[in-house]
Design a protein around this motif. Structure first.
Motif, mmCIF file in Angstrom:
data_model
loop_
_atom_site.group_PDB
_atom_site.id
_atom_site.type_symbol
_atom_site.label_atom_id
_atom_site.label_comp_id
_atom_site.label_asym_id
_atom_site.label_seq_id
_atom_site.Cartn_x
_atom_site.Cartn_y
_atom_site.Cartn_z
ATOM 1 N N ASN A 223 0.690 -1.260 -0.432
ATOM 2 C CA ASN A 223 0.064 -0.287 -0.007
ATOM 3 C C ASN A 223 0.774 1.000 0.355
ATOM 4 O O ASN A 223 1.722 1.014 0.924
ATOM 5 C CB ASN A 223 -1.098 0.495 1.038
ATOM 6 N N ILE B 270 0.967 0.462 5.608
ATOM 7 C CA ILE B 270 1.584 1.557 5.144
ATOM 8 C C ILE B 270 2.840 1.131 4.591
ATOM 9 O O ILE B 270 4.049 1.384 5.264
ATOM 10 C CB ILE B 270 1.315 2.870 5.270
ATOM 11 N N CYS C 247 7.915 1.018 6.999
ATOM 12 C CA CYS C 247 7.036 1.936 5.811
ATOM 13 C C CYS C 247 9.030 2.886 5.489
ATOM 14 O O CYS C 247 9.093 3.064 6.292
ATOM 15 C CB CYS C 247 5.983 3.016 6.345
ATOM 16 N N GLN D 159 4.082 1.088 11.800
ATOM 17 C CA GLN D 159 4.214 0.524 9.975
ATOM 18 C C GLN D 159 5.594 -0.216 10.421
ATOM 19 O O GLN D 159 6.149 0.919 10.164
ATOM 20 C CB GLN D 159 3.569 1.355 9.250
#
Length: 235
Positions: free
Chosen positions: A2, A69, A125, A123
């Motif tokens: 994502n 994410i 990320c 997350q």
């Protein structure tokens, strides 16, 4: 995977979107301008980049309840436009233009980094922010471009502080200040005359190089300032 793309109508952002689409479960594209030529499968959000509008967009993303994410790309930035010209001499410095570049190139990206912190806290990320080699103080051998250089140097310092705080509060996040090289975009168009053909990159090439770099990055609590080759740039 994502991904969130901020400043998604820029040429480089469009190159990134095309590069990551085959690997992405969900892409959220954010821009201050209406979208054109973007796939229907990509969720689009308009934002005027004020602090309140950024907070509203982040809350909207939170309500989507994404499973993860994985990537954030912050592609905001201005070098010149109809009213802002790059400075060749110190006499060319214009206070209004200086503040406009500081707002677009430094303040807006860090407002996104600020607003995204609660969303990214748990997350794994990578947050990529478009910086520029001309923001390097050590690398400045030509002078000029006062406002743009200053705004990118300010961005780097803001990201450095943010990376220290993220290392404590969002330990799975890696922040990257990325210099894409001279890319064939409206931003660089007036300055392409003396650029060798093999040093004027397509957005597709830049996006591919960035993808390779991100795949090699490790979450180390440090801000990386890297060029399109994955080479460190001196602060």
């Amino acid at each position: 995977m994502n991904s969130i793309i901020i400043g998604a109508n820029s040429v480089i952002a469009q190159g990134i979107i095309k590069q990551i689409t085959p690997k992405s479960e969900s892409i959220i594209a954010i821009s201050s301008q209406p979208f054109s030529n973007i796939q229907d499968t990509i969720q689009t959000i308009l934002c005027n980049y004020s602090s309140d509008s950024i907070s509203h967009v982040v809350n909207k993303i939170k309500r989507l309840n994404l499973t993860s994410i994985d990537r954030v790309y912050i592609c905001n930035g201005v070098l010149h436009n109809e009213t802002i010209k790059v400075e060749k001499r110190i006499e060319d410095i214009n206070p209004e233009a200086f503040m406009a570049l500081m707002n677009s190139n430094a303040l807006t990206p860090i407002l996104w980094v600020k607003a995204l912190l609660p969303l990214l806290r748990h997350q794994q990320c990578t947050v990529t922010v478009l910086s520029a080699r001309v923001g390097s103080i050590n690398d400045n051998h030509l002078g000029g471009w006062y406002s743009y250089r200053a705004s990118k140097a300010a961005l780097n310092m803001l990201l450095k502080s943010a990376s220290i705080e993220y290392a404590k509060r969002a330990k799975g996040v890696k922040i990257l200040a990325f210099h894409p090289g001279t890319t064939n975009t409206p931003l660089s168009e007036p300055f392409q005359k003396n650029i060798p053909e093999d040093k004027l990159f397509t957005p597709k090439f830049v996006a591919l190089q960035l993808e390779k770099i991100i795949c090699r990055l490790k979450t180390d609590g440090q801000l990386s300032f890297l060029d399109w080759q994955g080479q460190d740039i001196s602060w």
